[in-house]
Motif scaffolding. Structure first.
Motif, PDB file in Angstrom:
ATOM      1  N   GLU A 211      -1.930   0.477  -5.059  1.00 16.48           N
ATOM      2  CA  GLU A 211      -1.433  -0.763  -4.475  1.00 16.48           C
ATOM      3  C   GLU A 211      -0.656  -1.560  -5.509  1.00 16.48           C
ATOM      4  O   GLU A 211      -0.986  -1.545  -6.698  1.00 16.48           O
ATOM      5  N   GLY A 212       0.364  -2.257  -5.040  1.00 19.05           N
ATOM      6  CA  GLY A 212       1.078  -3.208  -5.880  1.00 19.05           C
ATOM      7  C   GLY A 212       0.874  -4.601  -5.331  1.00 19.05           C
ATOM      8  O   GLY A 212       0.920  -4.813  -4.117  1.00 19.05           O
TER       9      GLY A 212
ATOM     10  N   HIS B 105       0.854  -1.186   0.000  1.00 17.11           N
ATOM     11  CA  HIS B 105       0.000   0.000   0.000  1.00 17.11           C
ATOM     12  C   HIS B 105       0.890   1.234   0.000  1.00 17.11           C
ATOM     13  O   HIS B 105       1.827   1.341   0.798  1.00 17.11           O
ATOM     14  N   SER B 106       0.571   2.198  -0.862  1.00 11.28           N
ATOM     15  CA  SER B 106       1.426   3.370  -1.006  1.00 11.28           C
ATOM     16  C   SER B 106       0.769   4.629  -0.462  1.00 11.28           C
ATOM     17  O   SER B 106      -0.434   4.668  -0.192  1.00 11.28           O
TER      18      SER B 106
ATOM     19  N   LYS C 238       1.595   1.032 -12.312  1.00  7.79           N
ATOM     20  CA  LYS C 238       0.297   1.663 -12.066  1.00  7.79           C
ATOM     21  C   LYS C 238       0.460   3.172 -11.895  1.00  7.79           C
ATOM     22  O   LYS C 238      -0.374   3.960 -12.360  1.00  7.79           O
TER      23      LYS C 238
ATOM     24  N   LEU D 213       3.299  -1.721  -8.791  1.00  8.61           N
ATOM     25  CA  LEU D 213       2.952  -0.412  -8.269  1.00  8.61           C
ATOM     26  C   LEU D 213       3.570   0.710  -9.106  1.00  8.61           C
ATOM     27  O   LEU D 213       2.916   1.713  -9.418  1.00  8.61           O
TER      28      LEU D 213
END
Length: 372
Positions: A46-47, A40-41, A114, A111
């Protein structure tokens, strides 16, 4: 790209409720465990990544536990340079390296892609979105079951098949006779012997395959038997490949190349260090004018990681489509399927895989979270 910082990390060990199969005559039903990493970033993206591992008798929970002590190392890290994080993770003590690092690395790249709004293969430098596909069969108890299964595969658009066999010479030769009788030159195929033959039997089956439409003979010997592979290659015109599960670094593969052991390199992105670990392997293969044929037997997250790696390089020819479909699409809303012998990557950002998080709850064997 703006800074994307990891704030929270999770690892799930999942035991999907699917039909299980065998992959060799002496093997029990294979329990395929899905170990999933979710990063979670700070920006809300999210990755994710998933590694499929294989065991008999029960699910194998070891990989999740091996990932757990690495997760604190990624908190606060910026995903803009996954290779730097991977190098750091590889310097940490870990009993199962590089598999645990593989899962984290793939999630980091997912991530990153994305955040850039691009399919992962494009971020990795690829410019093709599709690749030829072969159907990879489970083991069956009778030749008739193999013939019927391949007949079904032909109706689904496959023209290339890999057989998981008894891994016993007499029975495997009889199966080859039945394949030739039923399909003639209608299909191209591979044989996977799961590292169960000795050198003399490997020579015999390789000689039989020289008269058939055999693309390659896979894993006749233990991957570590480099000398045996070299001798086998000297005695056959059939391309010879390793299993790809044991020698997972460029340095080890270089030794096999120097002894002319294989006609192509083979590995799995989810085992060999993720994208950061596998890209040097691809460079090694390309520098020695060898194909890099990645395996992708496993759940959709495993398939997607290998597919994006294949599409990012020019020396991968085939995608391995694990069959039947349903047994490898568990807990995923976006399965990967072959059409007319071709498989295409999702054009969604990252891996392009969407998980069914609600359904996962009932099939989670173990879960760990840090940074919450």
């Amino acid at each position: 790209m703006k800074d994307i910082v990891i704030e929270r990390a999770e690892v799930f060990t999942l035991g999907p409720d699917v039909t299980r199969f065998r992959l060799a005559g002496d093997m029990g039903e294979v329990y395929e465990t899905l170990t999933l990493v979710r990063l979670h970033s700070s920006c809300g993206l999210e990755g994710i990544a998933g590694v499929t591992t294989y065991s008999e008798h029960c699910f194998d929970e070891a990989l999740g536990l091996a990932i757990k002590p690495l997760l604190p190392e990624v908190l606060g890290k910026n995903v803009n340079q996954p290779e730097i994080i991977f190098k750091h993770l590889m310097s940490r003590y870990n009993s199962m390296a590089p598999k645990p690092q593989s899962a984290i690395d793939i999630a980091l790249w997912d991530l990153k892609a994305k955040a850039e709004g691009k399919p992962l293969y494009q971020v990795l430098g690829g410019n093709r979105d599709s690749i030829r596909s072969y159907a990879s069969t489970p083991f069956f108890d009778t030749n008739a079951e193999y013939i019927n299964f391949v007949s079904e595969l032909l109706t689904l658009g496959f023209n290339t098949v890999k057989f998981h066999t008894w891994c016993e010479l007499d029975k495997d030769l009889a199966l080859l006779d039945e394949i030739e009788k039923a399909f003639g030159n209608q299909i191209d195929f591979m044989i996977d012997l799961e590292e169960r033959y000795d050198l003399e039997d490997a020579k015999i089956i390789a000689k039989r395959l020289e008269d058939m439409n055999c693309i390659w003979l896979e894993a006749p010997l233990l991957d570590t038997d480099i000398k045996g592979y070299s001798i086998l290659r000297e005695n056959t015109s059939v391309p010879i490949l390793p299993a790809g599960n044991t020698l997972l670094t460029p340095g080890l593969m270089q030794q096999a190349i120097e002894q002319n052991a294989w006609d192509a390199l083979r590995t799995d992105v989810t085992y060999a260090g993720g994208f950061s670990g596998c890209r040097p392997i691809a460079e090694l293969a390309n520098g020695n004018q060898l194909p890099l044929e990645l395996q992708s037997w496993g759940y959709t997250l495993t398939q997607a990681a290998n597919l994006h790696m294949m599409l990012s390089i020019q020396n991968s020819v085939y995608f391995e489509q694990a069959m039947p479909y349903a047994s490898h699409e568990a807990l995923c809303n976006t399965p990967i399927r072959t059409e007319a012998g071709i498989v295409k990557a999702s054009e969604k950002p990252g891996l392009g895989v969407e998980m069914n998080w609600d359904k996962m709850k009932s099939q989670t064997l173990w879960h760990y979270e840090i940074g919450a």
